[in-house]
Design a protein around this motif. Sequence first.
Motif, short mmCIF file in Angstrom:
data_model
loop_
_atom_site.label_atom_id
_atom_site.label_comp_id
_atom_site.label_asym_id
_atom_site.label_seq_id
_atom_site.Cartn_x
_atom_site.Cartn_y
_atom_site.Cartn_z
N VAL A 493 0.85 -1.18 0.00
CA VAL A 493 0.00 0.00 0.00
C VAL A 493 0.89 1.24 0.00
N ILE A 494 0.70 2.07 -0.97
CA ILE A 494 1.49 3.30 -1.08
C ILE A 494 0.72 4.42 -0.41
N VAL A 495 1.37 5.02 0.59
CA VAL A 495 0.76 6.15 1.31
C VAL A 495 1.23 7.43 0.62
N PRO A 496 0.33 8.27 0.14
CA PRO A 496 0.74 9.52 -0.49
C PRO A 496 1.53 10.39 0.49
N LEU A 497 2.42 11.16 -0.03
CA LEU A 497 3.28 12.01 0.81
C LEU A 497 2.48 13.14 1.43
#
Length: 710
Positions: A493-497
Amino acid sequence: MGRLTLILLTSTLLSSYFHPGRVVDAQSIFTIREVSLSMEPSNDVPRDTNVTVRCRAVVSSLGQEVLNRQYTILKDRVQVYTKTTTSSEDLLYPLPMARAFNSGKYTCQIAIEDKREVSKYQKLTVTGLSKPELHLNKAVVNEGEEVTVRCTAPGETGSIIFYFYEDSKEIKEEQVSSNYAETKIRFTSTGIHKCHCAYTVVVVPDAFRSEQSNIVTVSVKEIPYTPVLEILPIYKIYEGDTLDISCSLRRPQYNSQSTQLILSQGTQLLSSGTKDKLNHSLVALAKHSGEFECRLEIGNVVKVAKKNVSVTELFSLPTLTMSPVEVFPREPLTLICKSESLASERLHKEELTYTLEPSDAYLIPRGAGVFQGKALNADFNYTCTATAKGIMKQSKILTVRPKLPVSAPKITVLSKVILGRPFEILCNSSTGTLPINYTLLHDYMPMDMITVKQPYEEARFTVTITRTDDISKYICQANNGRKELSRRLDATVIVPLSHPTLTVVPTLGEIYEGDHLYLICGVQGTPPVTFKWYRVGNENPLYSTTSNSNNTDYQVKDLAKHHSGMYFCEAINPANTAVGSNPVTIEVRMALWKKALIGGICLLVLAVLALLFVLYYRSKRVRVDRAVTSVWSERPPEAANDEETSMMSNEPDVEYTEVVHTRAVDSAQGATDPHDYGSVEYAELNGEKPEINHSYTEVNNYQDLPVPVD
C-alpha cells in the motif's frame, strides 16, 4: 550546242520546281490564331435532320506559302473524321439524317507542321427514335414450342439494347451493335400471348429509350397429354400405414410420342420411367407429410400434377433430459427419455418402449424411459430411441458434461494500491467449469459479486481503502457449485506524501561564510521518495535524488554571501502526488574570523590614532615646559628708523598673552615646587601668526620667572 541544252534543261527544272501552287517544304512562318466549331442548323435537332459540323481555323502566315492543314473531328474524344487540305476554307463534316447515336460532344483539331490547336467542344443532341418493329415466324404454336422473334430499330446505329416482352413482362434482353436483334421464345402455357419489344440507344454517358413496338399476338395450343397422380389411402393417414402412389399418363389414342414420367416428393426422387404409369409404395412416416409431384416431360413441354399428404404421428420425437441439470464427476444423475404426445386411438402408452444408447453407458433402467447412474469424469454423448409398431424415432444427442470443480481463486491487484484512491482487485481460478460466481469479501462480509460466463471475461472489483491494514482483509470466493476461498490479499500500500518540512543545519541566525549548509527535506509517506531542492526564482532544481528513506539532505559547501536566499524542497513517491515545503530564508552572515580581523584592524587604527594623539600631546607639553612663563605685550618701537620700518612693514603687529597653569612635578624631580606654573599657552590676539623665533632656556627648577628672550 551542248551548253545551250544544259541551260534549257536547268531552266525547265527550276520552272517546274517553283510552279505556282506547289507547297514549299521549307519552314514556313505562320500562326494559328483561332479554331472554332459550330453545329448547323443548331445544337439540338430532331431525328432525321441533316446536320453539318463546321470547323473554322484562322491562320496568319508570312508571304503566299501554301500550308498543309490536317483537320480532325472528334466525338466524345474519339476520332470520327479526318482530312488534309491546303484550302483555307472551313471544314464541313456532314451528318445526314442525324440519329440519336450522333449525339455527343464534338471538337475540332487542326495541325499545321508542328503546331496544333483544338477548339472548344460543342454538344449535339438528337432527339427522337424510330419506332421499333416486331416480327415472329409463327403466330400459332403448341405449348413448349419455340418461336423466333426479331426486333428492328429502323435507321438507328450504334450500340443498341433490345428488350423483349411477353404479356407486358420482360423476358429477354439483347445488346448488339446493329439495328436489329433476334431471339427465341418458348411458350409454356396455353392461350393467347401478346408480345412486343423496345430498345435503348447507348451514347455514353447518356441513353435514349424508344417507344413500344407493335404488338404481335401468339396463340398457344395445349398438347393432348395429361399426368395423373393418385395416392391411397385418401383420408386419415397414420405413421405405419402403407401409402400406394401412382403416376400415370393420359394420352390420345394411337399417339406414340416419346414421354418421360417422374414421381418425386420435394427433392427426393421416388420413381421415373418412360412407361405410361409408375407405381410406388412406402410405409408412411411423419416426414412424408408434404407435396408429391407427378411430372410429365414431352420434348420441351413439361406438365405437372401435385397432391398434398398429411401423415399423423403415432408418437412424437422423444426428448432426452438430465436431472439434475448440472453434475460433478461421479455424482448421481438421471436421464429421462419421453415422447410428449401419442395417437391414443392407434397406440397405447404401454406399447411404446425406450432404449438408451450406447448400451454400455453404465446407466441402469429404472422404469419406462428412466435411466440412473453416476456421471463420468469426461464428457459423454447419449441418445434414446422410442419404438412402437415398427416405427423407431431417435432423440437428439444429449451431451453430459460433468462440471470441473472450481480451483481456489487467486486474488491480486491490477494496479498500484494508493491509500485513499480506487484500485482494482482481480479474482481468478485457473480451473473450473463456467459460469463461476466470484464474490469479494471484506472481513468475510460480501462486498460485490461478478459472474464470469466466458473464458475471456474477468472478475474485477474496484475498491478504495483508507488504512494500510485494510488491504489484508480482502479475500475472494469462487463458486460454480463448489465453493473455494482465496488467501488474503497481499499487496504493498502506497501512502501519499504529506507534511513536507525543510530543516536547516546549522540553525537560522548561525549561518556564516565558509560553513557547510545542510538542507534536510522530510516527508511522511511510502518510500522510495524523489526529493528536489529549489531556490526561489530558479525553475530548475538545485539537486535531485531518490531515497528509500523519508528524509534526506542537500549539502551546500563553503557558503558565501551569494548563497543567501529562499529555499524550499519538493518530494514525490509512487503515488505521483508532489508535495512542497514552505520556503526558508537563508541569510549567510560574515565569517567570525573576518569580524575579528575587522575588529582587530579597528582597534589597531584606534591604537595608532591614540598613540599619535599622545605623541602630539606630549610634544606640545615639551614645548610649553621649555617656554618662558611670563606675560607680555610686544609692539614694534615707534621710533624706528626708515630702514627698519621698511623692513618691518610687512610684518603684522602681534600681541601674546602667556597663561601659566600649575602642574605637579614628576616624582623623579623630587618634591612639589610651589612655583610651578604649569604649561604655557599662547593666544593670538590679532589673528595673524608672526614669524618669531623663540629660544628656551632649560629650566631645572621653577624658582625664577621665565625671562623673554629676543
